[in-house]
Design an enzyme around this catalytic site. Structure first.
Site, PDB file in Angstrom:
ATOM      1  N   HIS A   1      -3.113   6.365   5.871  1.00 33.38           N
ATOM      2  CA  HIS A   1      -3.437   5.024   4.992  1.00 33.38           C
ATOM      3  C   HIS A   1      -4.164   5.417   3.486  1.00 33.38           C
ATOM      4  O   HIS A   1      -3.909   4.812   2.646  1.00 33.38           O
ATOM      5  CB  HIS A   1      -4.392   4.418   5.812  1.00 33.38           C
ATOM      6  CG  HIS A   1      -3.892   3.924   6.922  1.00 33.38           C
ATOM      7  ND1 HIS A   1      -3.094   2.368   6.771  1.00 33.38           N
ATOM      8  CD2 HIS A   1      -3.739   4.087   8.607  1.00 33.38           C
ATOM      9  CE1 HIS A   1      -2.812   2.174   8.095  1.00 33.38           C
ATOM     10  NE2 HIS A   1      -3.034   3.068   9.139  1.00 33.38           N
TER      11      HIS A   1
ATOM     12  N   GLU B   1       0.822  -5.286   2.155  1.00 30.10           N
ATOM     13  CA  GLU B   1       1.461  -4.637   0.931  1.00 30.10           C
ATOM     14  C   GLU B   1       2.268  -5.793   0.273  1.00 30.10           C
ATOM     15  O   GLU B   1       3.298  -5.416  -0.326  1.00 30.10           O
ATOM     16  CB  GLU B   1       2.640  -3.542   1.583  1.00 30.10           C
ATOM     17  CG  GLU B   1       3.560  -4.358   2.409  1.00 30.10           C
ATOM     18  CD  GLU B   1       3.122  -4.532   4.115  1.00 30.10           C
ATOM     19  OE1 GLU B   1       4.130  -4.297   4.746  1.00 30.10           O
ATOM     20  OE2 GLU B   1       1.697  -4.618   4.629  1.00 30.10           O
TER      21      GLU B   1
ATOM     22  N   ASP C   1       7.018  -7.272  -1.965  1.00 30.23           N
ATOM     23  CA  ASP C   1       6.652  -6.647  -0.962  1.00 30.23           C
ATOM     24  C   ASP C   1       7.120  -5.291  -1.111  1.00 30.23           C
ATOM     25  O   ASP C   1       8.346  -5.013  -1.283  1.00 30.23           O
ATOM     26  CB  ASP C   1       7.243  -7.400   0.385  1.00 30.23           C
ATOM     27  CG  ASP C   1       6.693  -6.935   1.673  1.00 30.23           C
ATOM     28  OD1 ASP C   1       5.799  -7.064   2.322  1.00 30.23           O
ATOM     29  OD2 ASP C   1       7.391  -5.905   2.272  1.00 30.23           O
TER      30      ASP C   1
ATOM     31  N   ASN D   1       2.668   4.866   5.763  1.00 29.04           N
ATOM     32  CA  ASN D   1       1.284   5.160   6.121  1.00 29.04           C
ATOM     33  C   ASN D   1       1.454   5.928   7.487  1.00 29.04           C
ATOM     34  O   ASN D   1       0.798   6.577   7.796  1.00 29.04           O
ATOM     35  CB  ASN D   1       0.825   3.457   6.634  1.00 29.04           C
ATOM     36  CG  ASN D   1       0.214   2.772   5.740  1.00 29.04           C
ATOM     37  OD1 ASN D   1      -0.330   3.531   4.661  1.00 29.04           O
ATOM     38  ND2 ASN D   1       0.167   1.688   5.589  1.00 29.04           N
TER      39      ASN D   1
ATOM     40  N   ASP E   1      -2.907   3.554   0.384  1.00 28.54           N
ATOM     41  CA  ASP E   1      -3.549   2.799  -0.528  1.00 28.54           C
ATOM     42  C   ASP E   1      -3.206   3.255  -2.040  1.00 28.54           C
ATOM     43  O   ASP E   1      -3.358   2.288  -3.030  1.00 28.54           O
ATOM     44  CB  ASP E   1      -5.082   3.204  -0.158  1.00 28.54           C
ATOM     45  CG  ASP E   1      -5.651   2.505   1.025  1.00 28.54           C
ATOM     46  OD1 ASP E   1      -4.916   1.494   1.554  1.00 28.54           O
ATOM     47  OD2 ASP E   1      -6.513   2.807   1.525  1.00 28.54           O
TER      48      ASP E   1
END
Length: 324
Positions: free
Chosen positions: A213, A242, A200, A208, A217
């Site tokens: 975002h 994530e 994670d 973010n 990404d």
């Protein structure tokens, strides 16, 4: 019914808990209902249901975000397949009718030839007519068969693409949760030793929030690339958000940990910068937990154990790997 539900859960390698029991009851009590049709589509070809499938389908068949579009696409492919099959059936029936018609013509002509045996010109003319009709029908059948065969080939390609897309994450191009759980089940059935890792990204929400975002990404893609490169032949999947999962096959726990630690160090050592301004993004790290499968355990059981180890890694300072 009780025995059928138990057998269904065992065959699908699902946990025998109240939610799954209720799902199986609704499925088996209405074998021709919408739920049964959806399950039949998902398990076509011997594919097992996953826990995520159960959560997605539910007992009321209410689609969740992202599922409706995928279902619509799948329904379109199913409809196209059915049309193709019907086309084959129509072609076979037509060819059979033409063959039967040719047989009647041949019998009638044979009788005419017998009656006019003394007149060779009449007999040869009748044979020529039958032969010409036969050739024309064969050419027509061949043309139709070629057309339907080409359509079937195109459809097969589309179905293969759809099947692959259904098991692949569109952002990272990694296998998705469904593909990962299917791979785990396959290796488990083959009695191969596996270790499951859950990774994670640390403080991903702040990435973010601060940069948007699109930057988030790109971070996910970079981590996916590092994991894939370092873990080599072992399966790396984007499990959701994530969160990534790695399926280590044929190696012991220490080897799996060492491999994942290398990936973790590679990610944390990289200097991440904003593409637009070249400004530093700051440190990007991930935490992970790894656990081996023990005695034919289901994927969900091993995943939950690895997930608890992941949170232990988070609580102990992040950017580390915990095993157990």
């Amino acid at each position: 019914m009780y025995d059928r539900i138990g057998n269904f859960l065992i065959d699908q390698r699902l946990e025998i808990d109240p939610a799954n029991f209720a799902f199986a009851y609704h499925l088996l009590s209405d074998p021709n209902g919408a739920l049964a049709r959806a399950v039949a589509s998902l398990t076509d070809g011997g594919v097992r249901l996953t826990q995520r499938d159960i959560e997605t389908l539910g007992c009321e068949m209410k689609p969740v975000s992202g599922v409706a579009a995928a279902k619509e696409k799948a329904d379109g492919l199913v409809a196209q397949t059915q049309m193709q099959v019907e086309g084959f059936e129509d072609m076979v029936h037509a060819m059979r009718a033409e063959t039967e018609g040719f047989g009647r013509d041949l019998a009638a002509s044979a009788e005419a030839i017998t009656r006019s045996a003394g007149d060779n010109a009449v007999a040869l003319g009748e044979v020529a007519r039958i032969t010409a009709e036969m050739l024309e029908r064969v050419r027509t059948a061949e043309s139709r068969l070629e057309s339907v065969t080409n359509e079937a080939s195109e459809l097969r390609t589309k179905l293969e693409e759809a099947r692959d897309n259904a098991r692949r994450d569109p952002l990272t191009d990694l296998p998705n949760r469904r593909a990962f759980e299917e791979a785990f089940a396959a290796h488990s059935d083959a009695d191969q030793p596996v270790c499951l890792a859950v990774c994670d990204v640390d403080h991903f929400k702040s990435v973010n929030d601060r940069f948007g975002h699109a930057v988030g990404d790109r971070v996910l893609k970079a981590i996916a690339e590092s994991l894939t490169k370092t873990c080599g032949e072992h399966m790396v999947a984007r499990y959701g958000g994530e969160e990534f999962a790695v399926l280590f096959v044929g190696v012991d726990l220490e080897t799996a940990k060492a491999t994942l630690d290398t990936a973790r160090a590679t990610v944390s050592a990289k200097n991440y910068r904003l593409r637009e301004s070249d400004a530093p993004l700051g440190a990007v790290t991930f935490s992970a937990g790894i656990s081996p499968s023990r005695g034919g355990e289901m994927c969900s059981t091993v995943f939950q154990r690895a997930d608890r180890l992941l949170y232990a890694a988070k609580e102990s300072g992040r950017n580390c790997v915990r095993v157990g």
